[in-house]
Write a protein that holds these residues in place. Structure first.
Motif, mmCIF file in Angstrom:
data_model
loop_
_atom_site.group_PDB
_atom_site.id
_atom_site.type_symbol
_atom_site.label_atom_id
_atom_site.label_comp_id
_atom_site.label_asym_id
_atom_site.label_seq_id
_atom_site.Cartn_x
_atom_site.Cartn_y
_atom_site.Cartn_z
ATOM 1 N N GLY A 93 41.832 -9.719 45.904
ATOM 2 C CA GLY A 93 41.695 -10.097 44.500
ATOM 3 C C GLY A 93 41.282 -11.532 44.309
ATOM 4 N N GLU A 94 41.872 -12.442 45.069
ATOM 5 C CA GLU A 94 41.527 -13.859 44.922
ATOM 6 C C GLU A 94 40.083 -14.129 45.324
ATOM 7 N N SER A 95 39.622 -13.505 46.405
ATOM 8 C CA SER A 95 38.240 -13.739 46.832
ATOM 9 C C SER A 95 37.252 -13.158 45.826
ATOM 10 N N TYR A 96 37.635 -12.062 45.135
ATOM 11 C CA TYR A 96 36.769 -11.537 44.079
ATOM 12 C C TYR A 96 36.717 -12.520 42.908
ATOM 13 N N MET A 97 37.880 -13.041 42.518
ATOM 14 C CA MET A 97 37.934 -13.998 41.419
ATOM 15 C C MET A 97 37.037 -15.209 41.683
ATOM 16 N N GLU A 98 36.952 -15.605 42.936
ATOM 17 C CA GLU A 98 36.191 -16.801 43.294
ATOM 18 C C GLU A 98 34.737 -16.501 43.629
ATOM 19 N N GLY A 99 34.326 -15.243 43.460
ATOM 20 C CA GLY A 99 32.926 -14.895 43.650
ATOM 21 C C GLY A 99 32.507 -14.716 45.094
ATOM 22 N N TRP A 100 33.473 -14.487 45.983
ATOM 23 C CA TRP A 100 33.155 -14.335 47.401
ATOM 24 C C TRP A 100 32.549 -12.965 47.706
ATOM 25 N N TRP A 101 32.813 -11.982 46.861
ATOM 26 C CA TRP A 101 32.220 -10.657 47.054
ATOM 27 C C TRP A 101 32.042 -9.982 45.704
ATOM 28 N N ASP A 102 31.182 -8.964 45.694
ATOM 29 C CA ASP A 102 30.932 -8.199 44.475
ATOM 30 C C ASP A 102 30.821 -6.722 44.813
#
Length: 370
Positions: free
Chosen positions: A43-52
């Motif tokens: 969830g955190e990496s999605y929030m930071e735009g690391w993956w889509d």
């Protein structure tokens, strides 16, 4: 990255694939972060735009159906479980946190995402085609299950913006008292119910009716029990029992989990619902058995998938109005919250139960309305 790819392949998900549920990775440390921290890292990496991912909801559903959540980030889950065992995360001191963090975001924000009733719980889609119809059907179902009649007194524990009370007062002629821990909800909900026999109180359930002098013909709690916590469930049912007439009915509407030993999702706990705790079916029955007879249990958890997707569509459509206020990180957080939760219900990892309970058992038996 190869380890991540092998893991996702078990759920028929490809890294940088072309299908809508495939994961597109933008940051070289994404896999490492997810494998180490599990749900929190995802969830955190999605929030930071690391993956889509085009369809985060389907991605999450596939991950859960393949039980990949049990294979990564076990340390974060262990810490979350240990916190819940050692501390009362839903103590009276902490109980106001969820109101401040979540429900006080802004009434206009929730107005844009929800239907006009402002119901922020699962709709009932048995015959409904729109979110508004599904929420009206849910509110009416609750009223019919409680066998409401004009002049009755209804207590709504965790009343939100007053959607149930407003509906019950308008359509069933019922007098209502509601409890909420959100100042925004209390003020806005009271204004929405102007002219109706409805009162919203800014009060925690543990502080309400301690002497048992107030009695109600029926009680409902729709979407609040998820904030009570295992250590406080007994006190919750004791409060409901002392506030209910001996011949009354109590309806409890709650999200639930399949296995009691699983802790709260760490990402949801940190970013969306602080101190939340989903009960298992057995925990509800254990906590209520000294106070109530369980008359009926109705599971329509699959309807929450459709409800969340409808909220997401409205959120996306309204976002341009709120982008400057909340920013891109909030947008990705909220989008992930709605879509990931839809995925949990699609995978049937989470359930939605409506219990009908009575203090002494209904003479001749209780019949669920059709």
């Amino acid at each position: 990255m190869r380890a991540m790819a092998r893991l996702l392949a078990q759920a028929d998900i490809e890294i940088d694939g072309e299908r809508p549920w495939d994961m597109r990775i933008h940051h070289p440390q994404t896999a490492e972060r997810i494998l180490a921290r599990g749900s929190l890292g995802l969830g955190e990496s999605y929030m930071e735009g690391w993956w889509d991912c085009d369809q985060v909801d389907e991605f999450i559903a596939r991950v859960l159906l393949a039980r990949l959540d049990e294979k990564v980030g076990t340390t974060a889950l262990m810490v979350q479980g240990l916190r819940a065992r050692l501390f009362n995360l839903q103590s009276l001191r902490r109980t106001w946190q969820v109101g401040e963090v979540h429900y006080d975001l802004g009434n206009d924000f929730f107005e844009a995402m929800l239907d006009p009733s402002m119901a922020y719980t699962c709709g009932y889609w048995a015959t409904a085609d729109t979110l508004e119809d599904a929420q009206a059907a849910k509110l009416d179902l609750v009223c019919r299950k409680l066998e409401l009649r004009p002049g009755m007194r209804l207590l709504d524990i965790g009343c939100g913006w007053g959607s149930l009370m407003k509906f019950a007062a308008e359509h069933y002629g019922v007098n209502c008292v509601g409890l909420t821990i959100s100042r925004e909800q209390a003020e806005f909900g009271q204004a929405r119910c102007t002219g109706l026999p409805v009162t919203l109180r800014l009060q925690d359930y543990r502080q309400f009716n301690r002497g048992g002098s107030e009695r109600f013909d029926c009680i409902a709690s729709v979407g609040m029990f998820e904030h009570v916590g295992a250590k406080n469930q007994g006190a919750f049912f004791e409060m409901a029992r002392r506030s209910l007439e001996d011949e009354g009915l109590f309806l409890l509407h709650t999200i639930g989990k399949n296995v009691r030993r699983t802790p709260t999702d760490p990402w949801i706990d940190r970013y969306i619902f602080p101190n939340g705790d989903l009960p298992s079916l057995g925990q509800v029955c254990d906590a209520s058995e000294d106070c109530f007879v369980v008359e009926d249990v109705h599971n329509f958890g699959a309807d929450y998938d459709r409800t969340l997707m409808a909220w997401h569509a409205r959120f996306e459509a309204a976002w341009p109005r709120f982008a400057a206020r909340y920013g891109e990180r909030f947008y990705r957080m909220w989008r992930y919250y709605l879509l990931a939760c839809a995925g949990t219900f699609r995978a049937r990892s989470n359930q939605l139960w409506q219990f009908v309970m009575s203090p002494r058992g209904v003479a001749g038996g209780y019949r669920r309305p059709g």
